[in-house]
Every structure is written in C-alpha cells, then in structure tokens.
Design an enzyme around this catalytic site. Structure first.
Site, PDB file in Angstrom:
ATOM      1  N   MET B  99       0.842  -1.198   0.000  1.00  0.00           N
ATOM      2  CA  MET B  99       0.000   0.000   0.000  1.00  0.00           C
ATOM      3  C   MET B  99       0.881   1.254   0.000  1.00  0.00           C
ATOM      4  O   MET B  99       1.106   1.864   1.022  1.00  0.00           O
ATOM      5  CB  MET B  99      -0.896  -0.008   1.238  1.00  0.00           C
ATOM      6  N   ASP B 100       1.366   1.615  -1.135  1.00  0.00           N
ATOM      7  CA  ASP B 100       2.328   2.708  -1.252  1.00  0.00           C
ATOM      8  C   ASP B 100       1.660   3.979  -1.767  1.00  0.00           C
ATOM      9  O   ASP B 100       0.775   3.917  -2.628  1.00  0.00           O
ATOM     10  CB  ASP B 100       3.446   2.259  -2.219  1.00  0.00           C
ATOM     11  N   GLY B 101       2.100   5.118  -1.246  1.00  0.00           N
ATOM     12  CA  GLY B 101       1.634   6.382  -1.816  1.00  0.00           C
ATOM     13  C   GLY B 101       0.793   7.242  -0.895  1.00  0.00           C
ATOM     14  O   GLY B 101       0.274   8.271  -1.340  1.00  0.00           O
ATOM     15  N   THR B 271       0.897  -0.282  -5.366  1.00  0.00           N
ATOM     16  CA  THR B 271       0.403   1.015  -5.818  1.00  0.00           C
ATOM     17  C   THR B 271       1.546   2.024  -5.747  1.00  0.00           C
ATOM     18  O   THR B 271       2.624   1.726  -5.221  1.00  0.00           O
ATOM     19  CB  THR B 271      -0.756   1.496  -4.925  1.00  0.00           C
TER      20      THR B 271
END
Lengths: 274, 336
Positions: B99-101, B271
């Site tokens: 779960m990046d960003g 992501t």
C-alpha cells in the site's frame, strides 16, 4: 566482398552501430550506471516457433542474444550480468526438450573452448554457473567446469548463468549450511552461538558471488519473478519487455538503464535514511 | 491499519511498460493477443545487432515472421455478483498488496501526512469488502516494514496509534463479517499494548472462515526467512531434525504465513507507481503475478482493483513447465 564470412554491408553496419552505441554510452555515463543487471530469458521456444526453426533453434537464438547482451553490458560498463537460463522447474518439461537443451549447452561450450581465444575471454568476462549443478548430467557438469576454469582469469566482468537454479532451492541450501555451521563443534563459544542473522544466510547463497541486482529485466511480457533471485531482489527495479528474449536489443538495455537512473537518487536517499 | 513505504519521489513521467494496459471496460469478449503489436517503447534499429539479425546472417531466419501462438480468451458465463470481465473460477485465492503512496497523496492535497494514512485506512476497508464479495480468500497487506522503524519517531508513533485505533474500531465488523485477522512480523518491537490488542484480535477472530486478512507489521521478507532458519536451527540443535533434512516444505512450515491455508500469493499489487517488491514476502512471491499500479493507495478503489484482477486473469501462468492447452492451463491456475 566477404571477410570472416561476413559481407561488407553487414560489417559497415556493425561499425556504424558500434559508433552509435559509443555515443549512447557516453551520454548514459553522465548518470549512474547499474553495477548488476539480471535477465530472465523468456520466450526462446515461442521465438523458435515464430521463425519456424528446428527443435532447439529458439534456444540457439537465445544463446546468441545472451552473448550480444553481455557485449552491450560490457560496453556500458556493467560489471555483473546474471542470466536465468534453466530453472529446476524446467526439468519437468519433456525429456527430449531437456536433453536438447543440455546437449546444446555442451555443444556451445565446446565450440567456445575450441577457439584459441573464446568470446568471453576476448570480452574479459569470467563465467560462473550458479545453481544445483549436481542435477546436471556428467558431460554437462564437465563442460560447465571447463568453461569456468577457462575464464577464471578474466576480471573485467562476471557473467553468472543460473542453471538448474531456483531461488527457493538457493535459500534452502543457505539455511542448511547456516544450520550446519551453527551446530559445528568449533562454533560453540557462547550463548550467541545459535542466533541466525541475515548475513549468515547471505554468505551461503549461490549468488553470493555478485551484489544485489540493480535491475531485473524479464522478456516476453511476463510480470513475475518465476523463483529467480527472490532474496536479492528486495530493492531491485523490475522491468518487463513484451519482446521475446532473442529479439532483445541494446535499445532495451538503454531504456532499462534510463529507468534505473530515474529511480537511483530516490533509492540512495532511502538507503541513507536506514 | 496501514503504512506507506513511500519517500519523496521525483514526478512520474514514464508510463508503465506493461503490455497489459487496457482499461477494464474495454475488455473484448474475444481477444487475440499478438506479440508483435504489444506496447513497446523501444524502437528496433538496424544499427544495433540482435540475435535475430545474426540468425538471418547465418541464413536461418529468412522465413517471414508469423503471428505468435494465438491466445484466445473466451469469457465464461458472467456471474451476477462479479463486474463485467471477471470470472469467478479464475479469481486469485490470495492477493498481496503493497500500500504505497499515502504520504504523496497527502502532500499533493496540502494535507498533513496523517491524513494520507487515514485515507489509506478507508481505502483498505473498501478493498477488504470488495475482495470478500469477489471471492478472494486471503488478502495480505504490507502495513509497516522493518525498514520503516527508521522513520521519524513522531511518524512511527502516529502509525502505531493508527493501528491501535483501527483494530479497536474494526473488531466489531471483523466479527460480524466473519473475517479472520492475523498479524505477521517481528511483533516484539511493537508497543506492549498493541501486542496485547493483536493477540486478543487474533484469538477472537481465529474461527472465522469467510475471509482471511493478514496484516504485515514490522515485517520483511528477509526477516521471515531468517526467523524460519532460526527455528530450524533450534530444532536441529535439539536433535529433532538434521540439517540435511531441511527442504522447501520445512522452511515453508516455519514461515510467518503458515497461519493461512494459502500462503503463496497469486497476485501482488503495488500502488504508487514503483516497480519494486521492497522486501515483502520474498519467498512466497516466487510465482506470483506482479501488478504495478500508478495510482496512489488512497485512490486505489474498485476500478483499479478490477483492472488488476482482469489483468491477472488474462495472464498465462506456466510455473516453468511446458505450455498446456488453454483449458487445461486455466484449470491448473485455479488448482494453484
């Protein structure tokens, strides 16, 4: 007019291409160049079918592509090149195909060794085979050892060919060796003896000969690692090309390096924060 | 409950090189895949010698290039509960998500970083709900990496309090929706109150069977393998096993993902536009399909998840074997 079996237009084209590649290398060298590039050479059989080649023709094309890619990497100044040639899972293929690939490998190695100055030595490349080599037949094992011995003195670059390799097998082997070392009688020093650390496992990996890859390139449009360098790829830039492996060119490599350069400073900053 | 692996990043101006970049609503009923027409940003040039040209030079590649083996995908009967383009029999059983960003999302909106994480929590809830509906059995989310401990203390404390709050608030819905929750990672580094909360939540939901949510906190792929190796070394020390007995099966049994029936993800979604695995589930991702989404995690919703799942279902998975006929392969994908 032909020289060394190559006609003149082809030689002119090759020299022009070399000059153009020199320009590209000079431009790319302004930024960081990756130290280690790994290739998952997918698509040889499909290429062979497309081109209506004989059985094994696709793999011959793949071998030629590998040699060219090693040359382009040398021109770019990339010191470590790794190629995923044959997985342990590939032994599940038909026995004829497996035998064909083994025979092809032995034939190509013999061809290289029969020359006074083989291709890899001319490029200054040391060849190393990583994997569970005890799974290979005796002729294949002998050929592999002879090629490694013949190129052992080269030091400009290292080509690691992952043959009979899977990353999970590599990790299991490293875990076994780590456990053996921890249990060895001469290791009993104190209560810290049985603590296992990341470094303990890393030094027993087959791929301990090279640093972690900066880029892993996979051809044929696949978006998976297929049990290749799982341990080493934690911070590696993963790039996929839709072309089949034998159709790879230096432009794909240039594109991959540009992508690496784009992410390089961000990754360096992250490493410093740790 | 979430995190972000994200640090400051230069603006993204490269597009994804993936050839599978069709929007989900554009999936045709009968689709032919032609290798040579796939997306490629790299031009072919005669000035760069390739193996293809070497073969032509040797007189072997003179025949015209024909199309690659056609891969014809027939969409099955559409399930009423699934969106168009998805087939229930080909749904991945285990999906993993990086779960990046979150922080970039907050910065783009001139919001504090905490708002990004909270938006990420809402996104996670939505994705869990969708995965439940669409037949995914296990969802593993990379909430907090071992490397995230090096972040500023204030940020780490905020994240710990967010985990705490999230678990307390969502316990009711996990029980109501029959969702089992497991937390993997080096939990000894977490605050004691959070550790206790985790133990209680796992105990309370352990008999739930509809869906399994695995949250990786203080986790890394290297840590997972090292702790498995540590356990095996202790077993060898006690004489229970010999080092030569250690095989892939024994290692798998000691990994943190042994808590689930399906420990190997079929699909990894990352992501944030980065093309890295960032030390997440290295062993377990051996054969996982990788999907890199450009959108930031708080913006990752139903549309993006659908794209990822449609792309997954259109891929051929061979596991290193010879290619089978399409129908048999489809069955093999389901079996795996």
């Amino acid at each position: 007019m032909e020289k060394d079996g190559i006609n003149k237009p082809a030689r002119v084209l090759w020299r022009l291409g070399y000059f153009l590649r020199e320009l590209i290398v000079s431009t790319l060298s302004v930024g960081p160049i990756p130290t280690h590039v790994a290739f998952i050479m997918d698509g040889n059989r499909r290429y062979g079918k497309q081109q209506h080649l004989n059985q094994g023709g696709g793999h011959v094309a793949g071998y030629l592509a590998l040699k060219l890619m090693v040359l382009y990497c040398r021109e770019l100044g990339i010191k470590y090149v790794t190629a995923y040639a044959f997985s342990i899972d590939n032994f599940k293929r038909s026995p004829e195909e497996v035998r064909c690939i083994m025979d092809l490998m032995v034939e190509k190695i013999e061809q290289e060794l029969s020359q006074v100055d083989n291709t890899f030595s001319r490029m200054g490349v040391r060849v190393h085979f990583s994997g569970k080599l005890e799974l290979l037949s005796q002729p294949a094992m002998d050929a592999v050892k002879r090629l490694m011995a013949a190129t052992a003195g080269n030091s400009k670059a290292l080509l690691t060919i992952c043959f009979a390799y899977t990353s999970t097998d590599e990790i299991v082997h490293a875990v076994q060796e780590t456990c053996r070392r921890k249990l060895a009688p001469d290791q009993i020093e104190g209560k810290g003896n049985y603590v296992v650390k990341v470094e303990d496992i890393e030094k027993h990996l087959y791929m301990a000969v090279a640093p972690e890859p900066d880029i892993i390139i996979r051809t044929s449009g696949g978006h998976r690692l297929s049990n290749f360098m799982l341990w080493q790829s934690s911070n590696t830039c993963l790039i996929t090309f839709s072309q089949l492996w034998p159709a790879m060119s230096c432009w794909h490599l240039v594109w991959a390096v540009l992508k690496f350069q784009r992410n390089y400073y961000y990754l360096e900053k992250k490493k410093k924060q740790m | 409950m979430l995190f972000s692996l994200n640090f400051t990043l230069p603006p993204i101006f490269f597009t994804n090189l993936s050839p599978q970049s069709k929007p989900f609503w554009n999936v045709p009923l009968h689709w032919r895949l032609k290798a040579k027409n796939q997306t490629s940003h790299v031009p072919k040039s005669p000035l760069c010698w390739t193996a293809e040209q070497e073969l032509i030079q040797q007189g072997k590649g003179e025949n015209s290039v024909e199309e690659e083996e056609e891969k014809v995908f027939h969409l099955g009967l559409e399930d009423q509960t699934l969106p168009l383009g998805l087939r229930r029999e080909a749904m991945p059983r285990h999906v993993a998500v990086i779960m990046d960003g979150n922080r970039r999302w907050a910065r783009l909106r001139d919001l504090p970083v905490g708002s990004g994480y909270e938006a990420g929590v809402r996104s996670l809830r939505k994705i869990v709900e969708l995965c439940c509906q669409w037949g995914v059995k296990v969802l593993t989310v990379f909430a907090f990496s071992s490397e995230n401990w090096f972040r500023p203390k204030v940020e780490v404390e905020f994240l710990m309090s967010l985990f705490d709050r999230g678990m307390q608030e969502d316990t009711g819905s996990f029980l109501r929706d029959n969702i089992r929750v497991s937390v993997i990672g080096d939990l000894a580094k977490l605050p004691e109150t959070l550790q206790e909360l985790i133990i209680n939540l796992e105990e309370a939901t352990k008999s739930n069977t509809r869906f399994h949510l695995i949250v990786a906190v203080s986790y890394s792929g290297h840590y997972d393998v090292v702790q498995a190796c540590q356990r095996l070394a202790m077993k060898a020390k006690c004489g229970l096993i010999e080092p030569s007995d250690i095989n892939e099966s024994l290692v798998e049994q000691e990994l943190e993902t042994k808590c689930t029936e399906f420990p190997y993800p079929d699909l990894l979604i990352r992501t944030g536009g980065e093309f890295r695995i960032s030390n997440f589930m290295l062993w377990q991702l051996a054969y996982a399909e990788l999907f890199f989404a450009q959108s930031l995690w708080p913006d990752f919703g139903e549309v993006e998840l659908l794209k990822a799942l449609v792309a997954f279902q259109q891929r051929r998975r061979r596991y290193g074997n010879a290619p089978a006929k399409f129908k048999a392969l489809e069955v093999a994908c389901v079996e795996f």
